[in-house]
Design a protein around this motif. Structure first.
Motif, mmCIF file in Angstrom:
data_model
loop_
_atom_site.group_PDB
_atom_site.id
_atom_site.type_symbol
_atom_site.label_atom_id
_atom_site.label_comp_id
_atom_site.label_asym_id
_atom_site.label_seq_id
_atom_site.Cartn_x
_atom_site.Cartn_y
_atom_site.Cartn_z
ATOM 1 N N PRO A 217 0.806 -1.221 0.000
ATOM 2 C CA PRO A 217 0.000 0.000 0.000
ATOM 3 C C PRO A 217 0.837 1.269 0.000
ATOM 4 N N ASP A 218 2.053 1.196 0.538
ATOM 5 C CA ASP A 218 2.918 2.377 0.534
ATOM 6 C C ASP A 218 3.294 2.776 -0.881
ATOM 7 N N ARG A 219 3.404 1.789 -1.757
ATOM 8 C CA ARG A 219 3.765 2.089 -3.142
ATOM 9 C C ARG A 219 2.648 2.854 -3.833
ATOM 10 N N SER A 220 1.390 2.459 -3.585
ATOM 11 C CA SER A 220 0.284 3.176 -4.209
ATOM 12 C C SER A 220 0.158 4.584 -3.628
ATOM 13 N N LEU A 221 0.448 4.756 -2.360
ATOM 14 C CA LEU A 221 0.424 6.086 -1.762
ATOM 15 C C LEU A 221 1.522 6.956 -2.359
ATOM 16 N N LEU A 222 2.684 6.357 -2.558
ATOM 17 C CA LEU A 222 3.778 7.088 -3.179
ATOM 18 C C LEU A 222 3.422 7.496 -4.604
ATOM 19 N N ALA A 223 2.780 6.609 -5.340
ATOM 20 C CA ALA A 223 2.359 6.935 -6.705
ATOM 21 C C ALA A 223 1.317 8.046 -6.696
ATOM 22 N N LEU A 224 0.404 8.014 -5.746
ATOM 23 C CA LEU A 224 -0.613 9.055 -5.629
ATOM 24 C C LEU A 224 0.015 10.401 -5.297
ATOM 25 N N LEU A 225 0.962 10.419 -4.382
ATOM 26 C CA LEU A 225 1.632 11.662 -4.029
ATOM 27 C C LEU A 225 2.452 12.199 -5.198
ATOM 28 N N THR A 226 3.073 11.309 -5.943
ATOM 29 C CA THR A 226 3.839 11.730 -7.110
ATOM 30 C C THR A 226 2.918 12.341 -8.158
#
Length: 99
Positions: free
Chosen positions: A24-33
């Motif tokens: 889930p951290d990866r999807s959050l990182l993608a969203l923030l990017t």
């Protein structure tokens, strides 16, 4: 010489890359990017839009901060301000005028 010193300091101060981001951290990182790219494209690309957004944000912050601090002040000083005790003195003045 100076370049070697600078790279040594940078290697000492720079954080380690750490483990790869999964889950889930990866999807959050993608969203923030994606969000930061949208903000960059929409607000920061043109100087006029960037400055307008800064001034609008400062104005909104000032209004929110002032209203919040005024509410806190009124709550802490309830019964001690003129607007709270005005009726006592206005009624006395009206009674004295009637006599």
């Amino acid at each position: 010489m100076a370049g070697a010193i600078a790279s040594a300091i940078y290697q000492h101060v720079s954080p380690s890359p750490g483990p790869p981001i999964n889950g889930p951290d990866r999807s959050l990182l993608a969203l923030l990017t994606r969000y930061s790219r949208t903000v960059s494209r929409g607000l920061i690309r043109r100087n006029a839009v960037y400055l307008t957004s800064i001034f609008a944000g400062a104005f909104a912050f000032e209004i929110a901060f002032d209203s919040t601090t005024n509410k806190i002040w009124d709550t802490m000083n309830r019964g001690r301000q003129w607007k709270d005790i005005k009726y006592q003195y206005v009624n006395k003045a009206e009674e004295e005028d009637d006599e």
